[in-house]
Each structure stands twice: as structure tokens, then as C-alpha cells.
Scaffold this motif. Structure first.
Motif, mmCIF file in Angstrom:
data_model
loop_
_atom_site.group_PDB
_atom_site.id
_atom_site.type_symbol
_atom_site.label_atom_id
_atom_site.label_comp_id
_atom_site.label_asym_id
_atom_site.label_seq_id
_atom_site.Cartn_x
_atom_site.Cartn_y
_atom_site.Cartn_z
ATOM 1 N N GLY A 77 11.076 16.648 -5.708
ATOM 2 C CA GLY A 77 9.741 16.383 -6.235
ATOM 3 C C GLY A 77 9.323 17.397 -7.282
ATOM 4 N N ARG A 78 9.655 18.668 -7.062
ATOM 5 C CA ARG A 78 9.282 19.716 -8.017
ATOM 6 C C ARG A 78 9.965 19.490 -9.359
ATOM 7 N NH1 ARG A 78 11.433 24.269 -9.860
ATOM 8 N NH2 ARG A 78 13.241 24.091 -8.485
ATOM 9 N N GLU A 79 11.270 19.200 -9.328
ATOM 10 C CA GLU A 79 12.016 18.979 -10.564
ATOM 11 C C GLU A 79 11.527 17.717 -11.285
ATOM 12 O OE1 GLU A 79 14.456 20.787 -11.994
ATOM 13 O OE2 GLU A 79 14.429 22.358 -10.480
ATOM 14 N N LEU A 80 11.260 16.664 -10.533
ATOM 15 C CA LEU A 80 10.794 15.419 -11.136
ATOM 16 C C LEU A 80 9.421 15.592 -11.763
ATOM 17 C CD1 LEU A 80 11.979 12.957 -8.350
ATOM 18 C CD2 LEU A 80 12.938 13.149 -10.655
ATOM 19 N N GLY A 81 8.540 16.325 -11.061
ATOM 20 C CA GLY A 81 7.221 16.583 -11.627
ATOM 21 C C GLY A 81 7.298 17.379 -12.917
ATOM 22 N N SER B 126 0.816 -1.221 0.000
ATOM 23 C CA SER B 126 0.000 0.000 0.000
ATOM 24 C C SER B 126 0.847 1.267 0.000
ATOM 25 C CB SER B 126 -0.912 0.023 1.237
ATOM 26 O OG SER B 126 -0.131 -0.031 2.421
ATOM 27 N N ARG B 127 2.194 1.132 -0.080
ATOM 28 C CA ARG B 127 3.075 2.306 -0.020
ATOM 29 C C ARG B 127 3.889 2.414 -1.283
ATOM 30 N NH1 ARG B 127 8.316 3.889 0.984
ATOM 31 N NH2 ARG B 127 9.011 1.749 0.988
ATOM 32 N N PRO B 128 4.032 3.587 -1.888
ATOM 33 C CA PRO B 128 3.175 4.756 -1.707
ATOM 34 C C PRO B 128 1.981 4.656 -2.644
ATOM 35 C CG PRO B 128 4.919 5.271 -3.236
ATOM 36 C CD PRO B 128 5.116 3.832 -2.839
ATOM 37 N N GLU B 129 1.183 5.709 -2.728
ATOM 38 C CA GLU B 129 0.086 5.707 -3.678
ATOM 39 C C GLU B 129 0.633 5.572 -5.097
ATOM 40 O OE1 GLU B 129 -2.354 9.095 -3.242
ATOM 41 O OE2 GLU B 129 -2.898 8.672 -1.166
ATOM 42 N N LEU C 26 16.226 11.575 3.848
ATOM 43 C CA LEU C 26 16.501 10.416 4.685
ATOM 44 C C LEU C 26 15.888 9.154 4.102
ATOM 45 C CD1 LEU C 26 15.854 11.981 8.211
ATOM 46 C CD2 LEU C 26 18.026 11.779 6.976
ATOM 47 N N LYS C 27 16.452 8.033 4.471
ATOM 48 C CA LYS C 27 15.914 6.737 4.083
ATOM 49 C C LYS C 27 14.749 6.391 4.991
ATOM 50 C CE LYS C 27 18.618 3.320 4.982
ATOM 51 N NZ LYS C 27 19.782 2.404 4.861
ATOM 52 N N ARG D 247 9.370 7.319 -5.441
ATOM 53 C CA ARG D 247 10.180 6.923 -4.280
ATOM 54 C C ARG D 247 10.477 8.156 -3.431
ATOM 55 N NH1 ARG D 247 12.815 2.582 -2.505
ATOM 56 N NH2 ARG D 247 12.523 1.401 -4.432
ATOM 57 N N GLU D 248 9.700 8.329 -2.383
ATOM 58 C CA GLU D 248 9.808 9.508 -1.529
ATOM 59 C C GLU D 248 10.761 9.244 -0.365
ATOM 60 O OE1 GLU D 248 5.730 10.419 -0.615
ATOM 61 O OE2 GLU D 248 5.514 11.609 -2.449
ATOM 62 N N GLU D 249 12.001 9.028 -0.694
ATOM 63 C CA GLU D 249 13.075 8.823 0.268
ATOM 64 C C GLU D 249 14.391 8.967 -0.491
ATOM 65 O OE1 GLU D 249 13.579 4.874 1.787
ATOM 66 O OE2 GLU D 249 13.425 3.935 -0.187
ATOM 67 N N SER D 250 15.500 9.004 0.234
ATOM 68 C CA SER D 250 16.820 8.946 -0.367
ATOM 69 C C SER D 250 17.433 7.606 0.001
ATOM 70 C CB SER D 250 17.704 10.094 0.129
ATOM 71 O OG SER D 250 17.246 11.331 -0.379
ATOM 72 N N ARG D 251 17.872 6.867 -1.016
ATOM 73 C CA ARG D 251 18.429 5.535 -0.792
ATOM 74 C C ARG D 251 19.420 5.235 -1.909
ATOM 75 N NH1 ARG D 251 16.637 0.879 2.010
ATOM 76 N NH2 ARG D 251 14.654 1.903 2.494
#
Length: 530
Positions: free
Chosen positions: A449-453, A407-410, A508-509, A494-498
Motif C-alpha cells: 500500500g505504501r509503494e502504491l500510494g 460496497s467493497r472496498p471504499e 492472503l486472498k 484491491r486489498e488482497e493478494s490474488r
């Protein structure tokens, strides 16, 4: 264009690199093998600077595993790594038996240091020409087997399906200009990387992600597409190819200096120049921004000149062609896209989610590298998993079952079908150039997120324009237009840094949930699963 009469073989291998050739050699004992390659010949294929191979002696297996798991940042599949480490030595011994000459120190193989490692286990051939040496031996071995047929100048443009099973491929014969269909019991994708989707890359021109696109168009599952490894020290001279300057130069003592000649790496990592490559790449980009410069310098002036020439003859010669003596001059360097960790999702035998289709090498992903590849594991991967895929093809292993989504993420819609728009004829090379620029500027070493969008929106617009274009498409340009949005969307999800994926808005991870891989297909949105 006309399609010539169909033909049949037992096995079709698409791609003439190390993974493809190793697989073809294994398949040769079980039937007629056709190996197709984009290049003019196998010998002319660029041997890039991923030119080392890791090999653990018995007492070093644990350390090799530890280093790979640590760098993979929680996403490595340990079983895949154990296979690589345990089966690797027999492949090296076999290459030596076939005629590969590896560097030796006295009576044993000579190992060289490498950053991000706890022990030295990198093998070389003729200093920095390991990949070339291995390729020469594999080519000679393949030519000695009468059941292997090679077709050069033959880029594959589509996979053939018999109901839900891949049964061959169609390729463009660049010599005659006609399309040809080949039917086979099984097909192996061994097409290499996709670095050319970025403006700055160490990859050869052929690395346009063809294999990933072939599989994706037919509904195959892709995995971890957001993980792109950027090599930190690439020659940055106007008019010169983006030639990779091995991280072993830094392991030998080379220093990084900014445009003001200050050493800066210790500000970003306690290991300084020996920090993991992704850390070094980000540090260089931040230092370039801080100093408003286009590059930084690699300084080897403090090293023994004759030793440098002996250890790195290709690098020394290549830089000298551009009037740079690496033993005395400051060498301008910048990061560049280097290795695609993600690709066509496979199991540990190379099977994809499509029946009859297998993949090996950089085009594939089975969790071996996790979120960040340990330097030199990739070459060994081609040997180990190229052979494993061939054996699975012979035995007819079943297809990979797609992992169940969490269920993660949407989920984020992929938007693989773009609305047609009225437009005038557009040059596809111009579109490809714009894609590469967007990817470099918005989906590079440091993301948000802004740049990726913004990248997703621009890439979707370009893809829609290309679909409406009436001119004959250039296949590599269309690969860029399909690949780029996939990478950007997976990075946005992917809303983290890994590992190599770093986002300033999510620095952060995520430690509160299990580590998850990303997946996407033409029939599904981006989703995450163990």
C-alpha cells in the motif's frame, strides 16, 4: 495539423495483430473493412514469444478448464473459458486448412509440456515459432480478400462520436504527417497490450496501451487493470532486447540458480521451477534482493543440446547473437512485464459499454483469464474472440451494461482531470521514461500500500506537468501518463493478494466475500462488482 477529408467504410479495425486480422477476415464478407496498424507493415510487426496455442482434445477439455480456473484464482468466468475451449479446435483446423504448418508427431499434432498444467496440450509450429506461422497465414488470407484495406503507419489518436455512439476514429498518417478521419458502422479495438508502461517488458515498442486509452477517454468501462502478468525468465543482458525464454524450457528440465549457483525455487514452491509463473517471478525478485544481484541464472546444461536446438531454434539463435550458448552457458534472466489481463471491459461478444465499439485480444477483458492467465490461452483468445467480435459487429449487438458496484472496498477517486500548473516545456520522452521507472519500481511483481500510494502521487504530479506542457505531445507518452495511474489506483484498491496481484501488506486472498472484479472509467472511481 490539418485534418484531411473524411471517408467512410463499413467496419474499422484498429490493430494489425492476430485478433484484428482474424476479425477483419470475418468482416470482409459483410462489407468494406479498413484495418489500421501502427507498424510499417503487417509483416514487420514483432511476433513476440507468446508463441504457443492451447488446444484440448475431447478427453482433455475438462483438464484444460480445470487448469485455467485454478490458475485464474477465483476470478475466471467459466462461460468465457468454455467458449474458448469448445470453439478453439475449429479455429486450429481452419488455420491448418489455410496453410498453417503445425508440428506433428507421426500422424497427429504434436503437443508439448507446459508448467502449471495437468496435461500437455500446447501446439507448436517449427519449434517455437507458432505465432509467426499463424500471422503469416492470416496475412495471406487477408490479402486475398479485396474488401480488406490495410493502412500501415497509422496510429489512431481519437475515437469519433455521434451523440453516444462510436462512429469511427481519427488516425495520424505518419507518411504524410496529417490526421485523417474515418467513419464506420462499428469500430473494433485490437491494439494489443500495454507492457511498455513498464521499464522492463517483453512487449514490442508498439504495446503502449493505445486502445485502452482511446476507450477510456470516451468513458468506456475498464476492468481488472491491476492484474499484470510478469514473465519470470527474460534474457537480462545489457544492450539486448528483453527476449522471453519460454517456460517450456523449465518444463523440459532447465533449472533456476541464484548468483551463488544454488537452486532456490523449492524454497518458494513445492513444484520448484514448474510453479505458476507469478510465483516464479516473485521468487526471482526475492532471490535477487537476498543475494544483492541484478539477475538469476537459467541453467540448461543438463539437457540434451541437440534436442534443445531443435525444440527452441529462435531462442537458441537469439541468445547466440549475444554470445550465449543456452546449451552450455548459464543464461542471465529476470522478470519483465508481459501480459495485461485487464483492459477494456467487454461481454462475450466483444461489445464494450460504448455503443458501436468492440474490443478483442489483449486490449479487452471479459473474465476469461481471471486473476492469472494460463500460458498460451491468449493466442487462442485472439482467434476465438476476434471472430466472435466480428460477428457481433455484423449483427449489431447491443453494448455491455456496466456491472453494479458493491460496497467493497471504499471507492478511490481516479482524478482523471489534473490541475494545470505553470511549467516550462518538458520533453515527453523524459516523462514517459519516468513513468516506466515508477511503474517498475512501485507497481511491479511485489506490491504494498505504501509503494502504491507513492506511485499514485508521483504519477499524478507527472500527469499535471504534462497537461501544462506547451510542446506537441507524443501520443504514446500520453498513453503512459493516463494508463499508469489507472493501474496503480486499481492495485491500491484491491486489498488482497490474488493471482498475479501480490501485496505484502495483504498477503492472503479474501475468502469471506465473493470474488470481485475491479472496474474504473473516466466518469467513475474504482469500484468492485461480481
Amino acid at each position: 495539423m490539418a485534418v484531411e477529408r473524411d471517408r467512410e467504410v463499413d467496419f474499422l479495425v484498429i490493430g494489425g495483430g492476430i485478433a484484428g486480422m482474424r476479425a477483419a477476415i470475418e468482416l470482409a464478407a459483410a462489407g468494406h473493412v479498413l484495418l489500421t496498424s501502427k507498424g510499417t507493415s503487417l509483416e514487420s510487426r514483432s511476433a513476440d514469444a507468446r508463441a504457443e496455442t492451447a488446444l484440448g482434445e475431447d478427453e482433455e477439455v475438462y483438464l484444460h478448464l480445470h487448469d485455467s480456473l485454478r490458475l485464474g484464482d477465483g476470478l475466471c468466468r467459466e462461460h468465457a473459458l468454455r467458449i474458448l475451449i469448445e470453439e478453439g479446435p475449429q479455429h486450429i483446423e481452419q488455420l491448418v486448412d489455410w496453410g498453417t504448418h503445425l508440428d506433428r508427431s507421426a500422424t497427429r499434432l504434436a503437443f508439448a509440456p507446459k508448467s502449471a498444467r495437468s496435461h500437455t496440450r500446447v501446439l507448436h509450429a517449427r519449434g517455437d515459432s507458432t505465432a509467426r506461422a499463424i500471422r503469416r497465414v492470416l496475412i495471406a488470407k487477408a490479402k486475398s480478400l479485396s474488401s480488406i484495406e490495410v493502412r500501415s503507419r497509422a496510429p489512431s489518436v481519437d475515437l469519433l462520436l455521434d451523440e453516444d455512439r462510436v462512429c469511427g476514429a481519427m488516425y495520424l498518417d505518419l507518411t504524410t504527417g496529417g490526421f485523417k478521419r474515418v467513419h464506420a458502422r462499428c469500430v473494433l479495438l485490437a491494439t494489443g497490450g500495454l507492457g511498455q508502461v513498464y521499464r522492463e517488458t517483453t512487449n514490442p515498442p508498439s504495446a503502449s496501451g493505445d486502445g485502452v486509452c482511446l476507450a477510456w477517454r470516451k468513458g468506456a468501462l475498464l476492468g481488472d487493470m491491476e492484474f499484470i502478468q510478469f514473465y519470470p525468465t527474460v534474457l537480462d543482458v545489457k544492450g539486448a532486447p528483453r527476449f522471453l525464454l519460454s517456460e517450456e524450457l523449465r518444463a523440459q528440465g532447465a533449472k533456476l540458480r541464484n548468483i551463488e549457483l544454488e537452486r532456490f525455487m523449492t524454497r518458494y514452491h513445492e513444484a520448484g521451477e514448474l510453479a505458476p509463473p507469478d510465483v516464479v517471478s516473485r521468487a526471482i525478485m526475492l532471490e535477487r534482493q537476498r543475494c544483492r544481484s541484478e539477475f538469476v541464472y537459467l541453467d540448461l546444461s543438463g539437457l540434451n543440446a541437440e534436442r534443445v536446438k531443435k525444440l527452441f531454434p529462435r531462442i537458441y539463435a537469439a541468445c547466440l547473437e549475444h554470445n550465449i550458448d543456452i546449451t552450455a552457458d548459464l543464461v542471465p534472466v529476470s522478470p519483465a512485464a508481459h501480459y495485461a489481463i485487464g483492459g477494456v471491459a467487454t461481454d462475450l461478444h466483444g461489445a464494450t459499454t460504448l455503443r458501436g465499439l468492440y474490443a478483442a485480444g489483449e486490449v479487452a477483458t471479459n473474465g476469461l483469464h481471471g486473476a492469472n492467465r494460463l500460458a498460451s490461452n491468449a493466442l487462442l483468445e485472439c482467434l476465438v474472440y476476434g471472430r466472435r467480435a466480428a460477428r457481433a459487429m455484423i449483427k449489431g449487438f447491443p453494448s455491455l451494461e456496466a456491472p453494479t458496484a458493491t460496497s467493497r472496498p471504499e471507492t478511490i477517486p481516479v482524478g482523471s482531470r489534473h490541475p494545470r500548473r505553470a511549467t516550462t516545456s518538458v520533453d515527453h520522452s523524459t516523462l514517459a521514461g519516468e513513468v516506466r521507472r515508477i511503474m517498475w519500481e512501485h507497481v511491479g511483481t511485489i506490491r504494498s500500500g505504501r509503494e502504491l500510494g507513492e506511485a499514485v502521487r508521483r504519477l499524478d504530479t507527472l500527469a499535471a506537468v504534462a497537461q501544462a506542457c506547451t510542446c506537441r505531445p507524443h501520443f504514446e507518452a500520453h498513453s503512459f501518463l493516463e494508463l499508469a495511474p489507472l493501474i496503480a489506483r486499481c492495485a491500491e484498491a484491491r486489498e488482497e493478494s490474488r493471482g498475479v496481484h501480490y501485496r505484502v501488506d495483504f498477503p492472503l486472498k479474501q475468502e469471506s466475500v465473493p470474488s470481485l472484479h475491479s472496474y474504473v472509467s473516466a466518469n467513475s472511481a474504482v469500484y468492485f462488482a461480481p
